[in-house]
Design a protein around this motif. Structure first.
Motif, PDB file in Angstrom:
ATOM      1  N   TRP A 356     -12.011 -13.862 -50.327  1.00 20.44           N
ATOM      2  CA  TRP A 356     -11.396 -12.603 -51.007  1.00 20.44           C
ATOM      3  C   TRP A 356     -10.229 -12.389 -50.265  1.00 20.44           C
ATOM      4  O   TRP A 356     -10.205 -11.902 -49.251  1.00 20.44           O
ATOM      5  CB  TRP A 356     -12.419 -11.553 -50.725  1.00 20.44           C
ATOM      6  CG  TRP A 356     -11.982 -10.265 -51.718  1.00 20.44           C
ATOM      7  CD1 TRP A 356     -11.342 -10.253 -52.784  1.00 20.44           C
ATOM      8  CD2 TRP A 356     -12.137  -8.867 -51.087  1.00 20.44           C
ATOM      9  NE1 TRP A 356     -10.798  -8.807 -53.122  1.00 20.44           N
ATOM     10  CE2 TRP A 356     -11.580  -8.250 -52.293  1.00 20.44           C
ATOM     11  CE3 TRP A 356     -12.634  -8.506 -50.011  1.00 20.44           C
ATOM     12  CZ2 TRP A 356     -11.472  -6.978 -52.236  1.00 20.44           C
ATOM     13  CZ3 TRP A 356     -12.288  -7.167 -49.923  1.00 20.44           C
ATOM     14  CH2 TRP A 356     -11.847  -6.196 -50.804  1.00 20.44           C
ATOM     15  N   VAL A 358      -7.620  -9.651 -50.160  1.00 19.38           N
ATOM     16  CA  VAL A 358      -7.463  -8.275 -50.488  1.00 19.38           C
ATOM     17  C   VAL A 358      -6.260  -7.744 -51.248  1.00 19.38           C
ATOM     18  O   VAL A 358      -5.232  -8.150 -50.972  1.00 19.38           O
ATOM     19  CB  VAL A 358      -7.785  -7.229 -49.459  1.00 19.38           C
ATOM     20  CG1 VAL A 358      -8.268  -5.810 -49.637  1.00 19.38           C
ATOM     21  CG2 VAL A 358      -9.069  -7.671 -48.431  1.00 19.38           C
ATOM     22  N   LEU A 362      -5.816  -2.171 -52.335  1.00 24.07           N
ATOM     23  CA  LEU A 362      -6.852  -1.928 -51.729  1.00 24.07           C
ATOM     24  C   LEU A 362      -6.817  -1.956 -50.341  1.00 24.07           C
ATOM     25  O   LEU A 362      -7.355  -1.333 -49.550  1.00 24.07           O
ATOM     26  CB  LEU A 362      -8.074  -2.869 -52.386  1.00 24.07           C
ATOM     27  CG  LEU A 362      -8.221  -2.690 -53.771  1.00 24.07           C
ATOM     28  CD1 LEU A 362      -9.544  -3.571 -53.895  1.00 24.07           C
ATOM     29  CD2 LEU A 362      -8.551  -1.491 -54.172  1.00 24.07           C
ATOM     30  N   MET A 363      -6.008  -2.864 -49.747  1.00 21.73           N
ATOM     31  CA  MET A 363      -5.705  -3.017 -48.509  1.00 21.73           C
ATOM     32  C   MET A 363      -5.073  -1.718 -48.013  1.00 21.73           C
ATOM     33  O   MET A 363      -5.429  -1.248 -46.909  1.00 21.73           O
ATOM     34  CB  MET A 363      -4.381  -4.184 -48.142  1.00 21.73           C
ATOM     35  CG  MET A 363      -4.977  -5.519 -48.152  1.00 21.73           C
ATOM     36  SD  MET A 363      -3.885  -6.859 -47.649  1.00 21.73           S
ATOM     37  CE  MET A 363      -2.529  -6.746 -48.634  1.00 21.73           C
ATOM     38  N   GLN A 367      -8.917  -0.255 -47.153  1.00 21.08           N
ATOM     39  CA  GLN A 367      -9.059  -1.075 -45.933  1.00 21.08           C
ATOM     40  C   GLN A 367      -8.343  -0.345 -44.611  1.00 21.08           C
ATOM     41  O   GLN A 367      -9.045  -0.172 -43.702  1.00 21.08           O
ATOM     42  CB  GLN A 367      -8.807  -2.456 -45.898  1.00 21.08           C
ATOM     43  CG  GLN A 367      -9.252  -3.299 -47.122  1.00 21.08           C
ATOM     44  CD  GLN A 367     -10.539  -3.436 -47.250  1.00 21.08           C
ATOM     45  OE1 GLN A 367     -11.334  -3.533 -45.944  1.00 21.08           O
ATOM     46  NE2 GLN A 367     -11.505  -3.535 -48.170  1.00 21.08           N
ATOM     47  N   ILE A 383     -13.319 -10.465 -41.796  1.00 16.49           N
ATOM     48  CA  ILE A 383     -11.662 -10.472 -42.509  1.00 16.49           C
ATOM     49  C   ILE A 383     -10.642 -11.076 -41.557  1.00 16.49           C
ATOM     50  O   ILE A 383     -10.791 -10.624 -40.304  1.00 16.49           O
ATOM     51  CB  ILE A 383     -11.547  -9.111 -43.008  1.00 16.49           C
ATOM     52  CG1 ILE A 383     -12.656  -8.590 -44.069  1.00 16.49           C
ATOM     53  CG2 ILE A 383     -10.114  -9.115 -43.539  1.00 16.49           C
ATOM     54  CD1 ILE A 383     -12.362  -7.191 -44.392  1.00 16.49           C
ATOM     55  N   GLN A 417     -10.940 -12.223 -46.653  1.00 17.33           N
ATOM     56  CA  GLN A 417     -12.402 -12.394 -46.108  1.00 17.33           C
ATOM     57  C   GLN A 417     -12.843 -13.788 -46.530  1.00 17.33           C
ATOM     58  O   GLN A 417     -12.896 -13.998 -47.619  1.00 17.33           O
ATOM     59  CB  GLN A 417     -13.145 -11.245 -46.615  1.00 17.33           C
ATOM     60  CG  GLN A 417     -14.562 -11.262 -46.228  1.00 17.33           C
ATOM     61  CD  GLN A 417     -15.515  -9.861 -46.774  1.00 17.33           C
ATOM     62  OE1 GLN A 417     -14.970  -9.785 -48.101  1.00 17.33           O
ATOM     63  NE2 GLN A 417     -16.223  -9.369 -46.176  1.00 17.33           N
TER      64      GLN A 417
END
Length: 567
Positions: A356, A358, A362-363, A367, A383, A417
């Motif tokens: 994945w 990211v 979303l990072m 995250q 990750i 990830q």
């Protein structure tokens, strides 16, 4: 209605010299008809007996094709269409949008009582009514892009003109309209459910007051009203006691079914949410059905012989093969501020044991705050951090990065990830590359499937039964079975499997539908999309007419004052 009065209710003149249409107060009906069509061609809005003619270009093409001859001289044709328009509420459409009242008035009016002008007017009305109704039944009344900004699917876009010509020739007007409706069984079941529910319109539906939650064995003065409500909605037998104030076994057996039909926890406890569902008025339920019917009309005639269908509002996925459901699964969809989009595509390949990468949004939004709060966050979830992109990127020790100095304007890293049980995508993802970067996938957070409302993702769709879905998608490939899938998963290696034939997937949004057992289901409008659609469906273009005040007077009055210039 006094047609004589209504016919002249919009006296209006137009500017001299704007159009070259000869005045014609009397004469053959077809001459009057030509005058009105010439006015449409010249860009003028035409009103007939107070109702605007709306299918302007299609109507012109229809009459041009038939040499400007009258189409509705036969009473049987007019009666058939007028009656068909009166039946449009079954499909959630309002006869008033299609000149319904005027059609009923004019359908059986003796020819001898009408002037040539009124015969021409009548013809325009009936043609306009058919063209509008046929278009709305075939392709929908509302532009889907006004409700779903991301809409990309092309519907049927039916050419109505030849259909009307054939229907007039063979006397199949009502059947032609009926045949234009979506043929999907889910649409037809909703039509029947709407008709059945309409019997409750006009019945007393007083709100059941709030109060303490009612549990099995309790007594409460509200229970007789609740019982009658459940009987009316057919969740409780018509033979059940309607006056008891005791929450007995009969009621305890019926209430969980009602709750499940409304997407509530079927715990048998009558609390605030259950009361809200019980208080939902029949007209509100019907409007939800109308919104779902309209969404069906936006779709193509065929969804495919084999296809996957996701109902966002129902948190539900089903796979259909040759008209039969072969799989259904609960799903998790996007949060209200990261909504799962509505669109159609084709599943082209599967990735087992996926990594994945990211997405940047979303990072930064998800995250980065987690990393700043918890230094072990990345290691715990497996990750890895990379600086740069593509072939030139290099792996970075997370401990060497000063995470507190990073922001959306300064984040030169990628987060990736690796495969494994903690991977956010689970053990398999289903890919149909699209501009929204949305796909189906497994998830390690399986406990969330136990929730009734499942809006937890960032837009992608998490599937509760991903390996069953993989098996069904690969069913046509003799080299694949469940054992081979399990063996591949056990290797832990990222593997892409291309489907020999891409499978259509339709991601849609319905808050009302009829399930496989014939039960009418309702769900909350989680993205607040029903309201705008219902408003558009209830809105009538015929109510929009605004007659301009003439700025100059022409010595010539066109078509008895029923033509005004379009702005």
């Amino acid at each position: 209605m006094d047609i004589g009065k209504r016919r002249w209710q919009w006296p209006l003149t137009i500017l001299a010299g704007l159009v070259a249409i000869a005045a014609h107060a009397s004469g053959a009906p077809e001459q009057s008809l030509v005058q009105r069509i010439e006015a449409l061609q010249a860009g003028y809005a035409v009103q007939v007996l107070g109702d605007a003619i709306l299918a302007r270009q299609t109507l012109q093409r229809f009459y041009e094709n038939r040499g400007y001859r009258l189409a509705w001289a036969q009473e049987s044709r007019r009666e058939a269409l007028a009656d068909a328009i009166e039946r449009l509420p079954r499909d959630g459409l309002n006869p008033a949008d299609y000149h319904g009242e005027l059609l009923q008035e004019l359908a059986r009016r003796p020819e001898a009582t009408l002037s040539d002008d009124l015969i021409a007017d009548r013809d325009l009305l009936f043609t306009d009514a058919f063209l509008l109704a046929a278009s709305h039944l075939a392709d929908g009344k509302v532009n889907p892009e006004s409700i779903h900004a991301e809409w990309t699917l092309t519907g049927r876009r039916t050419d109505i003109v030849p259909l009307l010509t054939r229907a007039l020739d063979n006397g199949s007007l009502a059947q032609t309209l009926q045949d234009l409706r979506p043929r999907n069984a889910d649409y037809l079941k909703l039509v029947q459910a709407r008709e059945h529910l309409s019997r409750l319109l006009g019945q007393p539906w007083l709100p059941i007051p709030d109060g303490p939650s009612i549990r099995p064995g309790d007594t409460d003065t509200r229970l007789p009203v609740i019982r009658r409500r459940l009987i009316a909605l057919e969740d409780l037998s018509a033979n059940a006691s309607a006056s008891s104030e005791l929450y007995d076994g009969e009621l305890e057996a019926a209430l969980p079914d009602f709750q499940a039909r409304h997407g509530l926890e079927p715990d048998g406890i009558i609390g605030r949410q259950t009361l809200d569902a019980l208080n939902l008025m029949p007209v509100e339920r019907i409007r939800q059905i109308d919104a779902s019917l309209e969404r069906w009309r936006w779709l193509p005639d065929s969804l495919g012989d084999t296809y996957v269908l996701v109902n966002i509002a129902g948190f539900r996925l089903q796979m259909v093969r040759n008209g039969k459901e072969v799989l259904h699964s609960r799903v998790i969809v996007g949060r209200p501020f990261r909504q799962t989009p509505v669109f159609s595509d084709r599943i082209r390949y599967l990735v087992f044991n996926p990594t994945w990468t990211v997405p940047r949004k979303l990072m930064i939004e998800d995250q980065l705050p987690e990393i700043q709060r918890d230094p072990d966050y990345l290691e715990r979830l497996g990750i890895e951090v990379f600086e740069g992109w593509g072939a030139d990127r290099r792996k970075v020790d997370p401990g060497s990065v000063d995470w507190d100095t990073l922001s959306k304007n300064r984040f030169p890293y990628q987060l990736v990830q690796g495969p494994g049980p903690k991977n956010a995508l689970g053990r398999v993802k289903f890919m149909f590359p699209n501009r929204y970067d949305v796909y189906l996938h497994d998830t390690p957070s399986r406990y969330l499937f136990g929730r009734q409302e499942r809006t937890f993702s960032s837009g992608c769709i998490r599937v509760e039964r991903p390996f069953d879905l993989a098996e069904q998608l690969l069913a046509n490939d003799m080299d694949w079975d469940r054992q081979r899938i399990n063996d591949l998963l056990a290797t832990g290696e990222t593997t892409t499997v291309v489907l020999p034939i891409p499978i259509p997937i339709h991601i849609q949004y319905w808050t009302a539908w009829v399930d496989e057992q014939g039960h009418l289901q309702f769900r909350d409008d989680i993205y607040h999309r029903d309201g705008p659609l219902i408003n558009e469906l209830r809105h009538s273009a015929l109510a929009d007419r605004q007659l301009p005040t003439p700025v100059a007077v022409s010595p010539t009055t066109i078509a008895a004052g029923r033509i005004h210039k379009t702005h």
